[in-house]
Design an enzyme around this catalytic site. Structure first.
Site, PDB file in Angstrom:
ATOM      1  CB  THR A   1      48.885  55.221 -18.284  1.00 23.64           C
ATOM      2  OG1 THR A   1      49.787  54.463 -17.503  1.00 23.64           O
ATOM      3  CG2 THR A   1      47.741  54.341 -18.710  1.00 23.64           C
ATOM      4  CB  THR A   2      53.768  56.929 -17.206  1.00 27.29           C
ATOM      5  OG1 THR A   2      53.255  55.916 -16.350  1.00 27.29           O
ATOM      6  CG2 THR A   2      54.523  57.954 -16.391  1.00 27.29           C
TER       7      THR A   2
ATOM      8  CG  ASP B   1      50.162  47.339 -17.412  1.00 25.97           C
ATOM      9  OD1 ASP B   1      48.927  47.484 -17.322  1.00 25.97           O
ATOM     10  OD2 ASP B   1      50.993  48.135 -16.945  1.00 25.97           O
TER      11      ASP B   1
ATOM     12  CG  ASP C   1      49.593  50.955 -13.770  1.00 25.27           C
ATOM     13  OD1 ASP C   1      50.107  50.747 -14.865  1.00 25.27           O
ATOM     14  OD2 ASP C   1      48.374  51.105 -13.596  1.00 25.27           O
TER      15      ASP C   1
HETATM   16  P1  ADP Z   1      54.078  53.748 -19.324  1.00 27.83           P
HETATM   17  O1  ADP Z   1      53.035  53.926 -18.261  1.00 27.83           O
HETATM   18  O2  ADP Z   1      54.096  54.923 -20.235  1.00 27.83           O
HETATM   19  O3  ADP Z   1      53.986  52.449 -20.010  1.00 27.83           O
HETATM   20  P2  ADP Z   1      56.526  52.750 -18.206  1.00 27.83           P
HETATM   21  O4  ADP Z   1      57.034  53.055 -16.841  1.00 27.83           O
HETATM   22  O5  ADP Z   1      56.022  51.390 -18.456  1.00 27.83           O
HETATM   23  O6  ADP Z   1      55.450  53.831 -18.537  1.00 27.83           O
HETATM   24  O7  ADP Z   1      57.693  53.087 -19.226  1.00 27.83           O
HETATM   25  C1  ADP Z   1      57.532  52.930 -20.591  1.00 27.83           C
HETATM   26  C2  ADP Z   1      58.734  53.462 -21.316  1.00 27.83           C
HETATM   27  O8  ADP Z   1      59.910  52.740 -20.952  1.00 27.83           O
HETATM   28  C3  ADP Z   1      58.579  53.307 -22.819  1.00 27.83           C
HETATM   29  O9  ADP Z   1      59.021  54.481 -23.442  1.00 27.83           O
HETATM   30  C4  ADP Z   1      59.491  52.126 -23.129  1.00 27.83           C
HETATM   31  O10 ADP Z   1      59.968  52.174 -24.453  1.00 27.83           O
HETATM   32  C5  ADP Z   1      60.594  52.339 -22.134  1.00 27.83           C
HETATM   33  N1  ADP Z   1      61.367  51.123 -21.876  1.00 27.83           N
HETATM   34  C6  ADP Z   1      60.912  49.926 -21.467  1.00 27.83           C
HETATM   35  N2  ADP Z   1      61.912  49.029 -21.358  1.00 27.83           N
HETATM   36  C7  ADP Z   1      63.038  49.683 -21.705  1.00 27.83           C
HETATM   37  C8  ADP Z   1      64.425  49.318 -21.789  1.00 27.83           C
HETATM   38  N3  ADP Z   1      64.819  48.092 -21.506  1.00 27.83           N
HETATM   39  N4  ADP Z   1      65.305  50.268 -22.175  1.00 27.83           N
HETATM   40  C9  ADP Z   1      64.892  51.518 -22.458  1.00 27.83           C
HETATM   41  N5  ADP Z   1      63.618  51.919 -22.385  1.00 27.83           N
HETATM   42  C10 ADP Z   1      62.693  51.030 -22.023  1.00 27.83           C
HETATM   43 MG    MG Z   2      54.405  50.517 -19.306  1.00 30.89          MG
END
Ligand code: ADP
Ligand code: MG
Length: 536
Positions: A96-97, A389, A63
């Site tokens: 957030t990331t 989340d 996270d």
């Molecule tokens: P954040 O802290 O930004 O939420 P995450 O590690 O949760 O970071 O990653 C979020 C990103 O991963 C988003 O751009 C989301 O669209 C992408 N994402 C989530 N699930 C999938 C998937 N199954 N295939 C491709 N991208 C995905």
């Molecule tokens: Mg996320």
């Protein structure tokens, strides 16, 4: 004549100052460093980080907000980037990331522009235009929300976390929890995620986690003679100790004959008995007390079949008041029927190796609890973070009624649209808008890097798909290449994406406008006290 002019000191001795380009590049470098620290966690294939604090405590997480919170960051520009994560977390619970990574990329591209002699104010103006346009464009890509979509939104948020293995299960719980507490009126839905109480309990497996239609207290009943379960509970909430009142002043009582002693004790007994009788007379069969309960009072209560809990948390008392309709009472003598709340059932149950009290079937059903289970403390903690989340994004999607396809698809689409928009703007700002457009592609690029794919090929494939009007195409992190994210059901709330772009842009602009860093007490450019307000 002027040869002997003395230098004028306007700053205290020991003050450090960097200005102009060196201040700028220093700030940009610090901000990029923060973005680099979290980018490997982005997306379903992102890695986790193990954080060890100065006390040696370990946190394992994926996270972004948690990572940045745990890192001891000094540099003021780096702290501004962390502020983005904080804002994002507060408003959207997710993304957030992404927000931090976009900010880092905006600054990186600004650096290139500055090197080409584009003035920072021009870059700032271009970024402002581009981010405004991006917000408008987001709306055009939004899909309408229904219950199935809510579940997909939860699943997308859980993907890639350690909770990912049970995302179906946790997604169901989070949607049920949000729908249970949502208030609906003519203007739409509002969700107060504070009405969803999350209670961690180590032991058992993640699949033992459950949604409770009411409140769970990590407490047991005070006396084993009390009933384990009360149906049709009438609940009194007391926030003072149930004991003999202490005298205000220290008083010494001289006892000269045994009769006096027993009379004195009788009086105490009598008083405690009267408190318990009070509960009975108003009809309370359940007493939740925020303070202690005297042993003798416990005994009388158990004899009368009253279920009682002591030392309940203040936050639990408030939640109970909201859910059961009870009023929190300080003076038991004043307790009346109207103060009581109700629940269809109050019951002590064994969860793992300890007992917990469940207060279920509350009339004001707008309060639910989620019991999070898991083998170890680290697992329970990380599941709770992931679940927070999931509940957050479901609440946001339920409130706003708008979601976007993820996997970098919408960012790629906006990036393309912004390039077209840039051409219309012309001039030097055009370069900044183009830089902004390019920066948004950092998300699909990083998603593909983290999945072990070739990022250049991915971006080429993605641009091609979008030029053919396939606006839902994003990175296929599982099989490589690009795929339709609407078909794969990778969905996230519009607000998450929009806020990420806006706060990344605003912060980049703020950092770019700084051309002078003055820090007192010789702290390295940064760490100055006035920046402590940005601490997380
Ligand atoms: P954040 O802290 O930004 O939420 P995450 O590690 O949760 O970071 O990653 C979020 C990103 O991963 C988003 O751009 C989301 O669209 C992408 N994402 C989530 N699930 C999938 C998937 N199954 N295939 C491709 N991208 C995905
Ligand atoms: Mg996320």
């Amino acid at each position: 004549m002027y040869g002997g002019q003395q230098p004028i000191f306007i700053l205290k001795e020991g003050t450090e100052r960097t200005s102009g380009k060196s201040a700028q590049s220093n700030n940009i470098a610090a901000a990029k460093a923060v973005a680099d620290a979290v980018r490997s966690t982005l997306g379903p294939k992102g890695m986790d980080k193990m954080l060890v604090d100065s006390m040696g405590d370990v946190v394992i997480t994926n996270d972004g907000a948690t990572i940045l919170k745990e890192m001891d960051i000094e540099h003021p520009a780096a702290k501004m980037i962390i502020e983005i994560a904080k804002t994002q977390e507060q408003h959207c619970y997710d993304g957030t990331t992404s927000a931090v990574v976009i900010a880092g990329e905006l600054l990186k591209r600004s650096e290139d522009l500055i090197e080409q002699n584009v003035h920072p104010t021009v870059i700032c103006e271009g970024f402002r235009l581009a981010s405004e346009k991006a917000s408008d464009l987001i709306e055009t890509h939004a899909l309408k929300v229904d219950e199935e979509i809510l579940k997909e939104v939860a699943k997308t948020a859980l993907t890639g976390k350690s909770a990912g293995a049970v995302k179906e299960f946790l997604a169901d719980i989070s949607v049920a929890a949000v729908v249970a507490v949502a208030q609906t009126n003519s203007e739409g839905n509002t969700v107060d995620v504070g009405d969803i109480k999350i209670q961690k309990k180590q032991g058992g497996s993640i699949r033992d986690s459950s949604l409770v239609n009411g409140i769970v207290l990590d407490k047991e009943r005070v006396h084993s003679g009390m009933p384990k379960s009360v149906s049709g509970a009438s609940i009194a909430l007391i926030n003072s100790a149930i004991e003999v009142k202490k005298t205000e002043v220290d008083a010494k009582i001289q006892i000269t004959d045994p009769n006096m002693l027993s009379q004195f004790l009788d009086e105490e007994e009598q008083y405690l008995r009267s408190l318990v009788e009070k509960f009975q007379s108003v009809g309370a069969n359940t007493v939740i007390c925020q303070k202690g309960i005297d042993d003798l009072a416990q005994h009388y209560m158990s004899k009368e079949g009253i279920f009682a809990v002591r030392r309940a948390k203040k936050s639990d008392m408030e939640a109970l008041s909201k859910a059961t309709g009870a009023r929190i009472v300080t003076n038991i003598d004043d307790l009346s029927l109207e103060d009581l709340g109700s629940a269809s059932k109050v019951e002590e149950r064994k969860i793992g190796d300890s007992d917990m009290v469940f207060i279920e079937g509350c009339p004001e059903a707008k309060s639910v609890s989620v019991l999070i289970r898991g083998g170890t403390e680290h697992v329970v903690d990380e599941i709770k973070r992931a679940f927070d989340d999931a509940v957050g994004v479901v609440a946001v999607a339920h409130e706003d009624g708008a979601v976007l396809t993820g996997g970098g698809s919408v960012l790629a689409a906006i990036s393309r649209d912004l390039r077209l928009y840039a051409e219309r703007i012309g001039g030097r700002e055009q370069m900044a808008v183009e830089a902004f457009a390019g920066a948004l592609e950092v998300i699909p690029r990083t998603l593909s890097e983290n999945a072990g794919l070739d990022p250049v090929n991915t971006i080429i494939d993605l641009r091609k798909a979008h030029s053919e009007g396939k606006t839902h195409f994003g990175v296929n992190v599982y099989e490589g290449g690009v795929a339709d994210m609407n078909k794969s059901r990778v969905l996230e709330p519009s607000r998450v994406v929009e806020q990420a772009i806006q706060s990344a842009s605003e912060t980049a602009v703020m950092i770019l406008r700084i051309d002078d860093v003055i820090s007192s007490r010789g702290v390295s450019p940064g760490g100055a006290d006035e920046f402590d307000g940005l601490d997380m």
